[in-house]
Scaffold this active site. Structure first.
Site, PDB file in Angstrom:
ATOM      1  N   GLU A 102       0.848  -1.194   0.000  1.00 53.55           N
ATOM      2  CA  GLU A 102       0.000   0.000   0.000  1.00 53.55           C
ATOM      3  C   GLU A 102       0.882   1.242   0.000  1.00 53.55           C
ATOM      4  O   GLU A 102       1.965   1.243   0.586  1.00 53.55           O
ATOM      5  CB  GLU A 102      -0.903  -0.066   1.254  1.00 53.55           C
ATOM      6  CG  GLU A 102      -1.742   1.147   1.547  1.00 53.55           C
ATOM      7  CD  GLU A 102      -2.865   1.419   0.551  1.00 53.55           C
ATOM      8  OE1 GLU A 102      -2.564   1.465  -0.652  1.00 53.55           O
ATOM      9  OE2 GLU A 102      -4.007   1.630   0.984  1.00 53.55           O
ATOM     10  N   ASP A 103       0.425   2.313  -0.668  1.00 53.95           N
ATOM     11  CA  ASP A 103       1.222   3.544  -0.694  1.00 53.95           C
ATOM     12  C   ASP A 103       1.213   4.252   0.660  1.00 53.95           C
ATOM     13  O   ASP A 103       2.244   4.605   1.200  1.00 53.95           O
ATOM     14  CB  ASP A 103       0.750   4.489  -1.826  1.00 53.95           C
ATOM     15  CG  ASP A 103      -0.756   4.749  -1.813  1.00 53.95           C
ATOM     16  OD1 ASP A 103      -1.472   4.255  -0.908  1.00 53.95           O
ATOM     17  OD2 ASP A 103      -1.235   5.447  -2.721  1.00 53.95           O
ATOM     18  N   ASP A 106      -3.949   5.940   5.854  1.00 53.00           N
ATOM     19  CA  ASP A 106      -4.487   7.220   6.316  1.00 53.00           C
ATOM     20  C   ASP A 106      -5.517   6.927   7.417  1.00 53.00           C
ATOM     21  O   ASP A 106      -5.141   6.702   8.563  1.00 53.00           O
ATOM     22  CB  ASP A 106      -5.083   7.919   5.089  1.00 53.00           C
ATOM     23  CG  ASP A 106      -5.515   9.339   5.340  1.00 53.00           C
ATOM     24  OD1 ASP A 106      -4.910  10.014   6.172  1.00 53.00           O
ATOM     25  OD2 ASP A 106      -6.483   9.799   4.696  1.00 53.00           O
ATOM     26  N   PHE A 155      -0.957  16.381   3.438  1.00 50.62           N
ATOM     27  CA  PHE A 155      -1.264  15.703   2.180  1.00 50.62           C
ATOM     28  C   PHE A 155      -0.005  15.677   1.319  1.00 50.62           C
ATOM     29  O   PHE A 155       0.613  16.708   1.070  1.00 50.62           O
ATOM     30  CB  PHE A 155      -2.399  16.420   1.443  1.00 50.62           C
ATOM     31  CG  PHE A 155      -2.964  15.584   0.339  1.00 50.62           C
ATOM     32  CD1 PHE A 155      -3.925  14.620   0.608  1.00 50.62           C
ATOM     33  CD2 PHE A 155      -2.497  15.719  -0.969  1.00 50.62           C
ATOM     34  CE1 PHE A 155      -4.434  13.805  -0.406  1.00 50.62           C
ATOM     35  CE2 PHE A 155      -2.995  14.915  -1.985  1.00 50.62           C
ATOM     36  CZ  PHE A 155      -3.969  13.963  -1.698  1.00 50.62           C
ATOM     37  N   ARG A 168       1.768  11.434  -9.695  1.00 55.04           N
ATOM     38  CA  ARG A 168       2.183  10.063  -9.332  1.00 55.04           C
ATOM     39  C   ARG A 168       3.598   9.761  -9.818  1.00 55.04           C
ATOM     40  O   ARG A 168       4.298   8.943  -9.235  1.00 55.04           O
ATOM     41  CB  ARG A 168       1.234   9.024  -9.963  1.00 55.04           C
ATOM     42  CG  ARG A 168      -0.167   9.005  -9.387  1.00 55.04           C
ATOM     43  CD  ARG A 168      -0.890   7.756  -9.885  1.00 55.04           C
ATOM     44  NE  ARG A 168      -2.325   7.813  -9.727  1.00 55.04           N
ATOM     45  CZ  ARG A 168      -2.998   7.488  -8.626  1.00 55.04           C
ATOM     46  NH1 ARG A 168      -2.346   7.113  -7.554  1.00 55.04           N
ATOM     47  NH2 ARG A 168      -4.313   7.551  -8.585  1.00 55.04           N
TER      48      ARG A 168
HETATM   49  P1  IMP Z   1      -7.481   5.226   3.975  1.00 56.92           P
HETATM   50  O1  IMP Z   1      -8.497   4.189   3.614  1.00 56.92           O
HETATM   51  O2  IMP Z   1      -8.138   6.449   4.554  1.00 56.92           O
HETATM   52  O3  IMP Z   1      -6.358   4.716   4.825  1.00 56.92           O
HETATM   53  O4  IMP Z   1      -6.932   5.767   2.608  1.00 56.92           O
HETATM   54  C1  IMP Z   1      -5.807   5.317   1.967  1.00 56.92           C
HETATM   55  C2  IMP Z   1      -5.772   5.899   0.580  1.00 56.92           C
HETATM   56  O5  IMP Z   1      -6.079   7.310   0.576  1.00 56.92           O
HETATM   57  C3  IMP Z   1      -4.374   5.788   0.004  1.00 56.92           C
HETATM   58  O6  IMP Z   1      -4.182   4.548  -0.654  1.00 56.92           O
HETATM   59  C4  IMP Z   1      -4.332   6.976  -0.927  1.00 56.92           C
HETATM   60  O7  IMP Z   1      -4.862   6.624  -2.183  1.00 56.92           O
HETATM   61  C5  IMP Z   1      -5.233   8.016  -0.292  1.00 56.92           C
HETATM   62  N1  IMP Z   1      -4.446   9.002   0.476  1.00 56.92           N
HETATM   63  C6  IMP Z   1      -4.444   9.169   1.815  1.00 56.92           C
HETATM   64  N2  IMP Z   1      -3.611  10.163   2.182  1.00 56.92           N
HETATM   65  C7  IMP Z   1      -3.048  10.628   1.046  1.00 56.92           C
HETATM   66  C8  IMP Z   1      -2.068  11.659   0.763  1.00 56.92           C
HETATM   67  O8  IMP Z   1      -1.510  12.350   1.634  1.00 56.92           O
HETATM   68  N3  IMP Z   1      -1.759  11.829  -0.552  1.00 56.92           N
HETATM   69  C9  IMP Z   1      -2.315  11.099  -1.559  1.00 56.92           C
HETATM   70  N4  IMP Z   1      -3.218  10.126  -1.332  1.00 56.92           N
HETATM   71  C10 IMP Z   1      -3.590   9.890  -0.043  1.00 56.92           C
END
Ligand code: IMP
Length: 183
Positions: A102-103, A106, A155, A168
């Site tokens: 996973e990148d 959050d 962000f 990206r």
């Molecule tokens: P979560 O389900 O809220 O943990 O969201 C994870 C996803 O939100 C990541 O795989 C990203 O695609 C997106 N995301 C969350 N924070 C960022 C950020 O700072 N920059 C870009 N994408 C983000």
């Protein structure tokens, strides 16, 4: 002329060299864990944000691995594991030791749902490697088993991470100039 994307960056958080170095360390840490358990991972990248990270990470594995990709969208407010699959794996994950790439973690919702999805598909073991973690934003109780860097609640873009599908392809991770959000 199209714009130069690096000009939209306010400051760099992690350089390409720092990310590469961390990927080497992570690959060693992950391989040690799998070697000790005498198992081989099916490394699954979550599209699209994980692509540069996964490409860098897997270069440093010395032992056999399988790789695949999945693309999902999560439904808000539904039960865990209930995600829409936009692109499923080509390989079967049944009885496999899945390592999700996973990148960024959050709120943690995506990861929690995708982990459950793989258990529902019959995976034997599901672990997670994430390049970045924003613990201050967490809404569900989940964390990556292997982690690149912890960052504050900011962000970020680059190295796979996007803002409106842009940035990206930046080779580093940075924070956008404020004016970009106000355009
Ligand atoms: P979560 O389900 O809220 O943990 O969201 C994870 C996803 O939100 C990541 O795989 C990203 O695609 C997106 N995301 C969350 N924070 C960022 C950020 O700072 N920059 C870009 N994408 C983000």
């Amino acid at each position: 002329m199209a714009k130069i994307i690096s000009e939209d960056i306010d400051h760099v958080l992690f350089t390409e060299e720092q990310i590469e170095q961390r990927c080497k360390e992570l690959a060693q840490e992950i391989e040690k864990d799998y070697e000790e358990r005498h198992i081989q991972p099916l490394v699954v990248g979550l599209l699209k944000g994980s692509v540069p990270f996964m490409a860098e990470l897997i270069k440093y594995f010395k032992h056999p691995i399988e790789i695949d990709f999945i693309s999902v969208s999560s439904y808000q407010g539904t039960q865990s594991g209930d995600v829409r699959i936009n692109k499923d794996l080509d390989l079967s994950s049944r009885d496999k030791n899945v390592l999700i790439v996973e990148d960024i973690v959050d709120t943690g919702r995506t990861l929690k749902e995708v982990k459950q999805l793989f258990y529902n598909k019959g995976a034997k073991d599901v672990k997670v490697v994430a390049l970045l973690d924003k613990p201050d934003r967490r809404l569900v109780n989940i964390k990556a088993d292997f982690l690149g860097f912890t960052i504050p609640d900011e962000f970020v873009v680059g190295y796979g991470l996007d803002y409106n599908q842009c940035y990206r392809n930046l080779p580093y991770i940075g924070v956008l100039k404020n004016e970009i959000y106000n355009q």
